[in-house]
Design a protein around this motif. Structure first.
Motif, short mmCIF file in Angstrom:
data_model
loop_
_atom_site.label_atom_id
_atom_site.label_comp_id
_atom_site.label_asym_id
_atom_site.label_seq_id
_atom_site.Cartn_x
_atom_site.Cartn_y
_atom_site.Cartn_z
N VAL A 157 -9.24 2.04 -5.66
CA VAL A 157 -8.78 3.51 -6.03
C VAL A 157 -7.61 4.28 -5.45
CG1 VAL A 157 -9.78 5.49 -6.94
CG2 VAL A 157 -11.09 3.48 -7.55
N GLN A 158 -7.76 4.11 -4.32
CA GLN A 158 -6.61 5.11 -3.49
C GLN A 158 -5.21 4.62 -3.65
OE1 GLN A 158 -7.83 7.54 -1.65
NE2 GLN A 158 -9.77 7.02 -2.55
N ASP A 159 -5.34 3.49 -4.50
CA ASP A 159 -3.83 2.98 -4.69
C ASP A 159 -3.49 3.39 -6.09
OD1 ASP A 159 -3.32 1.21 -2.47
OD2 ASP A 159 -5.19 0.04 -2.94
N ILE A 160 -4.41 4.21 -6.63
CA ILE A 160 -3.89 4.82 -7.93
C ILE A 160 -2.79 5.87 -7.57
CG2 ILE A 160 -4.73 5.80 -10.24
CD1 ILE A 160 -7.32 4.12 -9.84
N THR A 161 -1.84 5.90 -8.06
CA THR A 161 -0.83 6.67 -8.03
C THR A 161 -1.37 8.16 -8.76
OG1 THR A 161 0.72 6.28 -9.90
CG2 THR A 161 0.96 5.39 -7.45
N PRO A 162 -0.63 9.25 -8.37
CA PRO A 162 -1.08 10.51 -9.13
C PRO A 162 -0.57 10.44 -10.67
CG PRO A 162 -0.48 11.21 -6.77
CD PRO A 162 0.12 9.51 -7.12
N GLU A 163 0.70 9.95 -10.91
CA GLU A 163 1.24 9.57 -11.98
C GLU A 163 0.27 8.54 -12.83
OE1 GLU A 163 4.89 7.19 -12.41
OE2 GLU A 163 5.33 8.48 -13.99
N ASN A 204 -13.56 7.33 -9.39
CA ASN A 204 -14.50 6.62 -8.73
C ASN A 204 -15.47 5.79 -9.45
OD1 ASN A 204 -14.01 6.51 -5.68
ND2 ASN A 204 -14.00 8.71 -6.21
N ALA A 205 -15.53 6.32 -10.88
CA ALA A 205 -16.39 5.68 -12.00
C ALA A 205 -15.85 4.61 -12.36
CB ALA A 205 -16.82 6.86 -13.15
N ILE A 206 -14.77 4.11 -12.00
CA ILE A 206 -14.17 3.00 -12.54
C ILE A 206 -14.93 1.77 -11.64
CG2 ILE A 206 -12.19 1.52 -12.56
CD1 ILE A 206 -10.61 4.07 -12.65
N LYS A 207 -15.09 0.82 -12.62
CA LYS A 207 -16.19 -0.24 -12.08
C LYS A 207 -15.25 -1.04 -10.87
CE LYS A 207 -19.59 -0.82 -15.58
NZ LYS A 207 -19.45 -1.70 -17.18
N ARG A 208 -16.17 -1.31 -9.97
CA ARG A 208 -15.45 -2.12 -8.83
C ARG A 208 -14.83 -3.45 -9.39
NH1 ARG A 208 -16.46 -1.00 -3.19
NH2 ARG A 208 -17.91 0.19 -3.76
N GLY A 209 -13.74 -3.75 -9.12
CA GLY A 209 -13.12 -4.84 -9.48
C GLY A 209 -12.13 -4.92 -10.68
N ARG A 210 -12.50 -3.75 -11.27
CA ARG A 210 -11.90 -3.37 -12.79
C ARG A 210 -10.22 -3.45 -12.40
NH1 ARG A 210 -13.61 -3.63 -17.56
NH2 ARG A 210 -15.06 -2.05 -17.40
N LEU A 211 -9.84 -2.90 -11.49
CA LEU A 211 -8.43 -2.60 -11.26
C LEU A 211 -7.61 -3.60 -10.47
CD1 LEU A 211 -8.70 1.13 -10.30
CD2 LEU A 211 -7.77 0.19 -12.58
N THR A 212 -8.30 -4.93 -9.89
CA THR A 212 -8.08 -5.38 -9.10
C THR A 212 -6.60 -6.38 -9.63
OG1 THR A 212 -10.04 -5.93 -7.91
CG2 THR A 212 -8.29 -7.41 -7.50
N SER A 213 -6.92 -6.66 -10.53
CA SER A 213 -5.81 -7.46 -11.41
C SER A 213 -4.47 -6.57 -11.62
CB SER A 213 -6.11 -8.56 -12.67
OG SER A 213 -6.69 -7.43 -13.37
N ALA A 214 -4.88 -5.44 -12.14
CA ALA A 214 -3.63 -4.63 -12.50
C ALA A 214 -3.01 -3.89 -11.40
CB ALA A 214 -4.27 -3.51 -13.34
N LEU A 215 -3.67 -3.59 -10.44
CA LEU A 215 -2.96 -2.94 -9.21
C LEU A 215 -2.29 -4.17 -8.37
CD1 LEU A 215 -5.67 -0.56 -7.80
CD2 LEU A 215 -3.57 0.08 -9.00
N THR A 216 -2.73 -5.39 -8.53
CA THR A 216 -1.97 -6.39 -7.82
C THR A 216 -0.63 -6.74 -8.70
OG1 THR A 216 -4.17 -7.52 -7.21
CG2 THR A 216 -2.22 -8.96 -7.21
N ILE A 217 -0.77 -6.60 -9.96
CA ILE A 217 0.48 -6.69 -10.77
C ILE A 217 1.36 -5.71 -10.34
CG2 ILE A 217 1.43 -6.83 -13.12
CD1 ILE A 217 -1.13 -8.09 -14.05
N PHE A 218 0.89 -4.44 -10.47
CA PHE A 218 1.80 -3.42 -9.86
C PHE A 218 2.51 -3.65 -8.61
CE2 PHE A 218 -1.32 -0.31 -12.09
CZ PHE A 218 -0.70 -0.94 -13.41
N ASN A 259 0.65 -1.23 -0.01
CA ASN A 259 -0.11 -0.08 0.13
C ASN A 259 0.89 1.19 0.07
OD1 ASN A 259 -2.43 -1.07 -0.03
ND2 ASN A 259 -2.56 -1.14 2.15
N GLU A 260 2.06 1.24 0.42
CA GLU A 260 2.90 2.41 0.68
C GLU A 260 3.85 2.42 -0.33
OE1 GLU A 260 4.65 2.43 4.32
OE2 GLU A 260 3.03 2.09 5.66
N LEU A 261 4.25 1.38 -1.07
CA LEU A 261 5.05 1.24 -1.97
C LEU A 261 4.41 1.70 -3.41
CD1 LEU A 261 8.18 0.98 -2.49
CD2 LEU A 261 7.57 -1.20 -3.22
#
Lengths: 158, 304
Positions: free
Chosen positions: B59-65, B168-182, A100-102
């Motif tokens: 969504v909070q895990d989406i970075t500003p970039e 917040n308009a991004i559907k729930r679950g849409r980002l799960t796989s991508a953010l997990t890969i990140f 979460n932080e990284l």
């Protein structure tokens, strides 16, 4: 109070104070200004992900010291306490810390992903998006606009 | 899977519900124990760890970039439907006004900054892409009778950016796989299946946001939030917040015969007027100097 608990509390306070001193730039081009105001002259710029030391605050402005020793003010919306790590020389960065932080600068949805999106969608043209990104008002223009329009001259003071 | 691992995973599920940020550590210890005992393979362990990390992603895990890149593609997608209005002086005026207003918001700085462009359509509409790319229609500009009214429109859109309504308009679950890969693949260049999966999530996110902006609209509650941010920006900057009410009243008249654009994607102006009036209260209006109206009239003459 026992000596042990005093030591513990002191250690805790010290840790909290140290943690509060380091923040990271969360905008592409973090601008450090001579005064806590958007009208302040830009002293230096700090790129996304780089750390700065905070030495004081005035409203939403943080007084900072950059890695190369320059001092000035940055608006708090340009800074985060989250860890954004700039990757150096392509070296892998440990994920041992909480995920979460990284956040790695340049990783995730980035220019590469945008390039693939463009390649897959020839009908979507980014020409004007690129033009928009370059459309800016200079600090002098904003200053003149605020004055001529009889607006409040303290943008960013809130 | 033996009972030990059932217990370890159940323990993780309970921990997740109580302490959502602590579960990955629990899962890692559990899988390490499982691997050490030889009851699960390292691949299975990696998969369990991924699941634990995924459960924490929002969504909070989406970075500003990342928000910046999402916003660029959303704006490009909107511009595939709406043609830019190539009038340099008008766009520059909108830029100076918009960037001035942004300085008075709670989030004056975003990764790539706020940028403004007029789109050539008579529809009454405006779009705020994540990160700060804001598009305003010629039809909406024609509704504005003063700089204060135009400032109200831009301040409302800045409010959507500030509150990250697009993400917040991004559907729930849409980002799960991508953010997990990140998170799991952090530090590695994405290739092959991972790049394909991330690109798929990116495309889906762009579709979710663009479709919300152009078709379904935000909820009444998010529009109220953006109106509240607008009142704050207008008050701080010295514009008359009553201009937002005037603007909504004007739109109400014009939208009666137009179901496109704002009429389709925004709650009834009456409801918003009531909400905004409640926020403004009985603040005395600042007197605008003549120069403010003169520059506005001069700039908008091109579209009259």
């Amino acid at each position: 109070m026992t000596k042990l608990s005093v030591t513990f509390i002191c250690a805790f306070c010290l840790a909290a104070a140290v943690r509060a001193e380091t923040m990271r730039v969360q905008v592409q081009n973090g601008q450090v200004r001579s005064t806590p105001s958007f009208l302040g002259q830009v002293v230096t710029s700090v790129p996304y992900g780089q750390a700065v030391e905070t030495t004081g605050a005035q409203g939403p402005w943080q007084q900072v010291r950059t890695a190369d020793g320059k001092t000035g003010w940055m608006h708090s919306s340009a800074l985060t306490t989250k860890r954004i790590t700039a990757q150096s020389n392509g070296a892998a960065v440990s994920t041992g810390a909480s995920g979460n932080e990284l956040a790695l600068a340049g990783k995730g949805f980035n220019a590469d992903v945008e390039a693939k999106f463009k390649a897959d969608h020839a009908e979507i043209d980014f020409t004007w998006v690129d033009k928009m990104a370059k459309m800016n008002a200079t600090p002098e223009q904003i200053k003149g606009f605020v004055k001529a329009g009889g607006l409040t001259q303290n943008g960013g003071a809130q | 899977m033996n009972n030990l691992n059932h217990i370890a995973l159940f323990g993780c599920a309970v921990t997740l519900s109580l302490l959502p940020t602590g579960c990955s550590t629990v899962a890692q210890y559990s899988t390490m124990a499982g691997e050490a005992a030889g009851v699960i393979t390292s691949d299975q362990a990696a998969s369990i760890n991924r699941t634990a990390v995924a459960a924490e992603k929002t969504v909070q895990d989406i970075t500003p970039e990342q928000e910046h890149y999402i916003g660029r593609s959303v704006a490009a997608t909107v511009l595939a439907t709406y043609k830019p209005y190539d009038q340099a002086a008008l766009n520059q005026y909108l830029t100076v006004l918009g960037q001035t207003l942004a300085q008075y918001s709670d989030k004056p700085e975003t990764f790539g900054g706020y940028h403004f462009l007029v789109i050539e359509t008579d529809e009454i509409n405006a779009f705020a892409a994540p990160g700060g790319l804001i598009l305003v229609s010629r039809g909406l500009l024609r509704c504005c009778r003063s700089e204060d009214a135009l400032a109200a429109v831009l301040a409302h859109e800045i409010g959507h950016v500030e509150k990250q309504h697009g993400l917040n308009a991004i559907k729930r679950g849409r980002l799960t796989s991508a953010l997990t890969i990140f998170a799991v693949e952090a530090g590695k260049n994405l290739v092959g299946e991972n790049l394909a999966e991330v690109t798929k999530a990116f495309e889906g996110s762009i579709t979710d946001i663009s479709s919300t902006l152009m078709n379904s609209g935000y909820s009444r509650s998010l529009e109220n939030d953006a109106d509240a941010a607008a009142v704050q920006i207008l008050t701080r900057s010295g514009y008359n917040p009553q201009a937002l009410v005037d603007m909504l009243t004007e739109m109400k008249t014009r939208l009666a015969s137009d179901t496109r654009g704002f009429g389709k994607t925004h709650p009834s102006p009456d409801v918003r007027i009531q909400h905004v009036n409640g926020l403004i209260g009985s603040q005395p209006a600042a007197v605008a100097p003549a120069g403010r109206q003169q520059r506005f009239d001069a700039m908008l003459a091109v579209i009259r």
